[in-house]
Design a protein around this motif. Structure first.
Motif, short mmCIF file in Angstrom:
data_model
loop_
_atom_site.label_atom_id
_atom_site.label_comp_id
_atom_site.label_asym_id
_atom_site.label_seq_id
_atom_site.Cartn_x
_atom_site.Cartn_y
_atom_site.Cartn_z
N TYR A 288 -3.90 -2.34 1.58
CA TYR A 288 -3.91 -1.01 0.96
C TYR A 288 -5.35 -0.51 0.82
CZ TYR A 288 0.89 -1.88 -0.78
OH TYR A 288 2.23 -2.16 -0.90
N ARG B 84 -1.38 5.44 -6.52
CA ARG B 84 -0.51 4.73 -5.59
C ARG B 84 -0.61 5.33 -4.19
NH1 ARG B 84 6.17 4.37 -5.93
NH2 ARG B 84 6.47 3.85 -3.73
N ASP C 15 0.56 4.47 0.18
CA ASP C 15 1.36 3.65 1.08
C ASP C 15 0.46 2.60 1.73
OD1 ASP C 15 3.69 5.08 0.60
OD2 ASP C 15 3.27 6.53 2.19
N ASN D 234 13.85 0.45 -5.01
CA ASN D 234 12.75 0.14 -4.10
C ASN D 234 12.60 -1.37 -3.99
OD1 ASN D 234 10.30 -0.33 -2.83
ND2 ASN D 234 9.20 1.28 -3.90
#
Length: 355
Positions: free
Chosen positions: A17, A23, A25, A333
């Protein structure tokens, strides 16, 4: 760049990341079959080794196809921090995995891969961090509830291969997850039928924990209890269970209404799941909510929403009204543990606490 991992007995998910404060993806994510590797380090070597760039066809001399022009090797990924959620207890940043012959040591990984900061977490602790970053469309609401205005605790329960439980307390500024092995606490029957289930399981195990009932193998155990006591198993379902994954076949037959025994197994499973979630809510006084995570609940969302779970959740005598005010949500999720590990790694990289 930061590295996050979700380490389970069946599969290991790793992701890179470019995360700073919000946050994002993953830049890259891969899944590995854990049992194919001798250690987490072996997987990390494979994941972090940059792939060789393809050689352009026009760069190869037609008369000497075996030689390729010299190219500098790809630059290795430079990591500022890493965090791994691990299915097993973590003590002093070290874990002996429960379902794998691995010993994972954060300091050893940091040294081998030149990562300044490496943090190991229990897998449910990582999931607990992850729920703090979920979007509204990544949960299904079982009970809206009416939480108090002043922040209180949250609770997390997750049935999958095993049963995990956790508590998130409010420290005045943010929620702080606490690791737990509550899934291994004694199974407590709530009625005569469940007492019969306990007696049945005690014939096989010295200790019957909630995990023996609330897990993939637990759903199969409930099914076998009904099969052996009611003698109502259809031959076609017995053959499917023998050939396939038992919990998956039972769930499919129950959700589709194809066999009474499978429907009864799901009813009992959902009821016990709701009861234990309610127990956890009382122990933690998690008035801000209970999150139901893990691999099973999303697959059984149709069953989870039919009222069986919530009826057992609130069936606490004088505390029924209190339990009715607690929001209950199913985490849809399936990468929430990875998300939580990434958030902790990002916080480590920034030298600031995780949210």
């Amino acid at each position: 760049m930061i590295l996050a991992g979700d380490i389970g007995g069946t599969k290991t998910n790793l992701a890179l990341y470019d995360w700073t404060t919000e946050r994002v993806d993953p830049v890259r994510m891969e899944s590995f079959h854990s049992a194919d590797y001798k250690s987490l380090e072996d997987i990390l070597v494979e994941f972090l080794t940059p792939p060789k760039p393809p050689t352009p066809l026009d760069a190869i001399d037609e008369g000497d196809e075996g030689e390729k022009p010299d190219e500098p090797p790809p630059e290795p990924v430079k990591l500022t921090a890493a965090c791994f959620g691990i299915a097993g207890p973590v003590i002093e940043n070290r874990s002996r995995t429960t379902n794998l012959p691995w010993v994972i040591d954060g300091s050893s990984i940091a040294k081998q891969f030149d990562i300044p900061l490496v943090q190991l977490l229990n897998d449910l602790e990582a999931t607990a961090y992850g729920i703090l970053w979920l979007r509204p469309d990544e949960v299904e609401v079982l009970n809206l509830g009416n939480p108090p205005k002043k922040r209180q605790a949250l609770a997390l329960i997750a049935a999958g291969t095993g049963l995990g439980e956790g508590i998130l307390f409010w420290d005045g500024k943010s929620y702080r997850p606490m690791p737990s092995e509550g899934g291994h606490a004694d199974f407590a029957p709530n009625n005569d039928y469940e007492i019969e289930l306990l007696r049945y399981l005690r014939g096989q195990y010295l200790h019957v924990s909630y995990e023996r009932v609330l897990s993939g193998p637990g759903l199969h155990a409930i099914y076998e209890f009904i099969r052996d006591t009611k003698k109502n198993e259809p031959t076609w379902l017995a053959e499917k269970i023998k050939a396939g994954i038992p919990a998956a076949e039972i769930a499919e037959a129950g959700l589709k209404g194809q066999a009474d025994i499978a429907k009864q197994a799901l009813d009992l499973f959902a009821s016990i799941y709701g009861a234990e979630a309610g127990n956890l809510a009382l122990k933690a006084l998690s008035l801000d909510g209970v999150y139901v995570a893990g691999g099973i609940a999303p697959k059984l969302i149709q069953k989870m929403k039919d009222g069986t779970f919530m009826k057992a959740f609130t069936n606490k005598g004088r505390y029924k009204r209190l339990l009715s005010t607690i929001p209950v949500k199913v985490v849809m999720n399936q990468e929430t543990g990875l998300l939580g590990a990434a958030s902790v790694a990002a916080a480590l990289a920034a030298y600031t606490p995780a949210p």
